[in-house]
Design a protein around this motif. Structure first.
Motif, short mmCIF file in Angstrom:
data_model
loop_
_atom_site.label_atom_id
_atom_site.label_comp_id
_atom_site.label_asym_id
_atom_site.label_seq_id
_atom_site.Cartn_x
_atom_site.Cartn_y
_atom_site.Cartn_z
N GLN A 138 -3.55 -5.57 17.28
CA GLN A 138 -3.83 -6.63 16.29
C GLN A 138 -2.75 -6.64 15.21
O GLN A 138 -2.25 -7.70 14.83
N VAL A 139 -2.37 -5.45 14.74
CA VAL A 139 -1.31 -5.37 13.72
C VAL A 139 0.01 -5.90 14.31
O VAL A 139 0.80 -6.55 13.63
N MET A 140 0.23 -5.63 15.59
CA MET A 140 1.48 -6.07 16.23
C MET A 140 1.57 -7.59 16.37
O MET A 140 2.61 -8.13 16.70
N GLN A 141 0.45 -8.29 16.13
CA GLN A 141 0.48 -9.76 16.17
C GLN A 141 1.00 -10.33 14.85
O GLN A 141 1.24 -11.53 14.74
N THR A 142 1.16 -9.45 13.86
CA THR A 142 1.56 -9.93 12.53
C THR A 142 3.04 -9.63 12.27
O THR A 142 3.64 -8.84 12.98
N ARG A 143 3.58 -10.25 11.22
CA ARG A 143 4.99 -10.01 10.87
C ARG A 143 5.19 -8.59 10.36
O ARG A 143 4.34 -8.06 9.66
N ALA A 144 6.35 -8.02 10.68
CA ALA A 144 6.67 -6.68 10.19
C ALA A 144 7.06 -6.76 8.72
O ALA A 144 7.67 -7.74 8.29
N PRO A 145 6.71 -5.74 7.95
CA PRO A 145 7.16 -5.73 6.55
C PRO A 145 8.68 -5.50 6.49
O PRO A 145 9.28 -5.04 7.46
N VAL A 146 9.27 -5.83 5.34
CA VAL A 146 10.71 -5.54 5.16
C VAL A 146 10.82 -4.25 4.36
O VAL A 146 10.26 -4.14 3.27
N HIS A 147 11.54 -3.29 4.93
CA HIS A 147 11.71 -2.00 4.26
C HIS A 147 13.18 -1.76 3.92
O HIS A 147 14.07 -2.21 4.65
N LEU A 148 13.38 -1.04 2.86
CA LEU A 148 14.74 -0.67 2.45
C LEU A 148 14.83 0.86 2.40
O LEU A 148 13.82 1.53 2.14
N ARG A 149 16.03 1.36 2.63
CA ARG A 149 16.28 2.80 2.39
C ARG A 149 17.13 2.91 1.14
O ARG A 149 18.21 2.30 1.07
N VAL A 150 16.64 3.68 0.20
CA VAL A 150 17.42 3.91 -1.01
C VAL A 150 18.46 4.98 -0.67
O VAL A 150 18.14 6.02 -0.08
N ASN A 151 19.70 4.70 -1.03
CA ASN A 151 20.79 5.65 -0.78
C ASN A 151 20.71 6.72 -1.87
O ASN A 151 21.33 6.59 -2.93
N VAL A 152 19.92 7.77 -1.59
CA VAL A 152 19.62 8.75 -2.64
C VAL A 152 20.84 9.61 -2.99
O VAL A 152 20.80 10.38 -3.95
N ALA A 153 21.93 9.45 -2.22
CA ALA A 153 23.17 10.13 -2.63
C ALA A 153 23.76 9.43 -3.86
O ALA A 153 24.58 10.00 -4.57
N ARG A 154 23.34 8.18 -4.10
CA ARG A 154 23.96 7.38 -5.18
C ARG A 154 22.97 6.98 -6.29
O ARG A 154 23.39 6.67 -7.39
N THR A 155 21.68 6.93 -5.99
CA THR A 155 20.71 6.51 -7.00
C THR A 155 19.34 7.06 -6.65
O THR A 155 19.16 7.63 -5.56
N SER A 156 18.40 6.90 -7.56
CA SER A 156 17.03 7.37 -7.27
C SER A 156 16.19 6.18 -6.81
O SER A 156 16.57 5.02 -7.01
N ARG A 157 15.03 6.47 -6.27
CA ARG A 157 14.15 5.39 -5.81
C ARG A 157 13.69 4.55 -7.01
O ARG A 157 13.66 3.33 -6.92
N GLU A 158 13.42 5.22 -8.14
CA GLU A 158 12.95 4.48 -9.33
C GLU A 158 14.05 3.55 -9.85
O GLU A 158 13.80 2.40 -10.19
N ARG A 159 15.30 4.06 -9.93
CA ARG A 159 16.41 3.23 -10.42
C ARG A 159 16.63 2.04 -9.48
O ARG A 159 16.90 0.93 -9.91
N ALA A 160 16.51 2.29 -8.18
CA ALA A 160 16.72 1.20 -7.21
C ALA A 160 15.66 0.12 -7.39
O ALA A 160 15.96 -1.08 -7.35
N ILE A 161 14.42 0.54 -7.62
CA ILE A 161 13.34 -0.45 -7.84
C ILE A 161 13.68 -1.32 -9.05
O ILE A 161 13.56 -2.54 -9.01
N GLU A 162 14.17 -0.68 -10.13
CA GLU A 162 14.52 -1.44 -11.35
C GLU A 162 15.65 -2.42 -11.08
O GLU A 162 15.62 -3.57 -11.47
N LYS A 163 16.69 -1.91 -10.41
CA LYS A 163 17.87 -2.75 -10.14
C LYS A 163 17.50 -3.96 -9.28
O LYS A 163 17.92 -5.08 -9.53
#
Ligand SMILES: C[S@@+](CC[C@H](N)C(=O)[O-])C[C@H]1O[C@@H](n2cnc3c(N)ncnc32)[C@H](O)[C@@H]1O
Length: 389
Positions: A138-163
């Protein structure tokens, strides 16, 4: 374009795909011929086409046939849109419903029809997912969410969310990996964002990130991504401080964008040709993200489930065992070998690992983990093996 004109366009494209045309070619061909269509029209038509391909079997039942027109009638019925409102013979809209179309259609039958899977695959799918099978389908009948990977070598997850928020892209942390974000609003803006162009984020499903996060990575390690493809996992590996990443693929052309992606991320990934790999010595960790059915990512690439045949599935199982046998040889004596697939089918996952262990008594299983679409991302599998010391 009116909503009904978008439906008619989707019907035309679905008929082209039904006659054997590749999905992307049919969509881009229409977009090129239709300069009048704005970005919202293109997105809406694309969504209709993908919504139908994901649910082709159950919509054919609901719509009373498998032509583009029947499938769109089925989609209207499923989404609570009155077909009469769309099939209204207005300019560019589909012709009015016939009596037979109005009376046609039925509820999909339980099992593979309701689950939108081919009959032959249903036993393997339901055995693999057990009591989660119907819900996962049933879930496979729906659209996939869009995910991002934060490049933690360069920034934090919190900073990326703000940016990202400052650029109109709202994200929330995804629980599957410490690097993962789910885009809540503004997904279509990601490619044009400064955060993306400057390499602070990459598009990558949270389950792919969870696979990399499950690996025992330590500074100073030499790590080989044996089936690197476009390099999504190689880049995620390279974001770990002090890890020296090498990428290889039997089809080196698939890695052609990897140097540019690595430079954007300011990450170091050494691309090795098959000849160079044989001279490159052994690695502390080898990852084989093997070719597979892609069943875990059929929400994103739904045509795959209709194209897969029993013969192709058998071929994949054979290739997977060969890949494990070949790739594991590049692991150093006290190193680790990881086998991964974006599949939820046990035959491709534990089935392959067990087949390898049965033939190779010098190896043992450390851990294995399977994620399904019910975890909120693609279905994925990883197993970590090491040599018996
Ligand atoms: C699932 S894709 C890899 C995706 C990639 N790791 C990523 O995260 O973007 C599998 C890749 O394995 C490669 N492949 C297939 N057979 C192989 C083999 N025998 N040896 C090495 N690579 C192989 C394919 O060319 C394909 O690029």
């Amino acid at each position: 374009m009116t909503p009904a004109a978008r439906v008619q366009t989707a019907i035309t494209i679905l008929d082209e795909i039904g006659a054997g045309g590749p999905v992307e070619k049919a969509l881009t061909g229409w977009a090129r011929r239709s300069r009048y269509a704005g970005s919202k029209d293109r997105a809406a038509v694309r969504d209709h086409v993908f919504d139908v391909i994901r649910q082709r079997r159950s919509l054919a039942a609901l719509g009373g046939g498998d032509s583009g027109r029947h499938l769109m009638i089925g989609l209207c019925r499923r989404t609570g849109v009155s077909p009469e409102d769309m099939f209204n013979a207005a300019p560019h809209a589909p012709a009015e419903l016939s009596d037979a179309e109005r009376a046609g259609g039925r509820a999909p039958l339980d099992g593979p029809e309701a689950a939108d899977l081919p009959d032959w695959l249903w036993p393997e799918f339901s055995a693999s997912l057990g009591d989660k099978a119907a819900k996962a389908a049933q879930v496979m009948q729906t659209r996939a969410p869009v995910h991002l990977r934060v490049n933690v070598a360069r920034t934090s997850r919190e900073r990326a969310i703000e940016k990202l928020a400052a650029e109109g892209i709202d994200c929330s942390p995804h629980p599957m990996a410490s690097t993962a974000l789910e885009v809540v609003e503004g997904a279509r803006r990601v490619h044009q964002s400064e955060a993306y162009k400057s390499g602070l984020i990459e598009l990558q499903d949270a389950a792919s990130q969870a696979v990399v996060e499950s690996l025992p990575l330590e500074p100073g390690m030499r790590v080989l991504d044996y089936c690197a493809g476009g390099g999504g996992k190689a880049l995620a590996l390279a974001a770990h401080a002090g890890v020296d990443v090498f990428a290889h693929d039997i089809a080196p052309k698939r890695m052609r964008d990897l140097p540019e992606r690595a430079s954007r991320a300011k990450a170091k990934v050494t691309v090795l040709s098959p000849g160079e790999l044989d001279q490159a010595g052994k690695f502390d960790l080898v990852l084989a993200d093997a070719p597979c059915s892609g069943s875990g990512s059929w929400r994103r690439a739904p045509a795959g489930k209709w194209q897969l045949t029993p013969a192709r599935f058998e071929e994949l199982l054979e290739t997977q065992l060969q890949v494990i046998e070949k790739a594991s040889q590049f692991t150093c004596a006290d190193g680790a070998f990881a086998y991964a697939t974006c599949s939820s089918l046990s035959a491709e996952n534990s089935g392959r690992v067990n087949a390898f262990l049965d033939k190779n008594s010098g190896w043992e299983l450390g851990f294995s983990q399977a994620w399904t679409v019910l975890d909120g991302a693609d279905g994925f599998f990883v197993a970590l093996l090491s040599r018996v010391l």
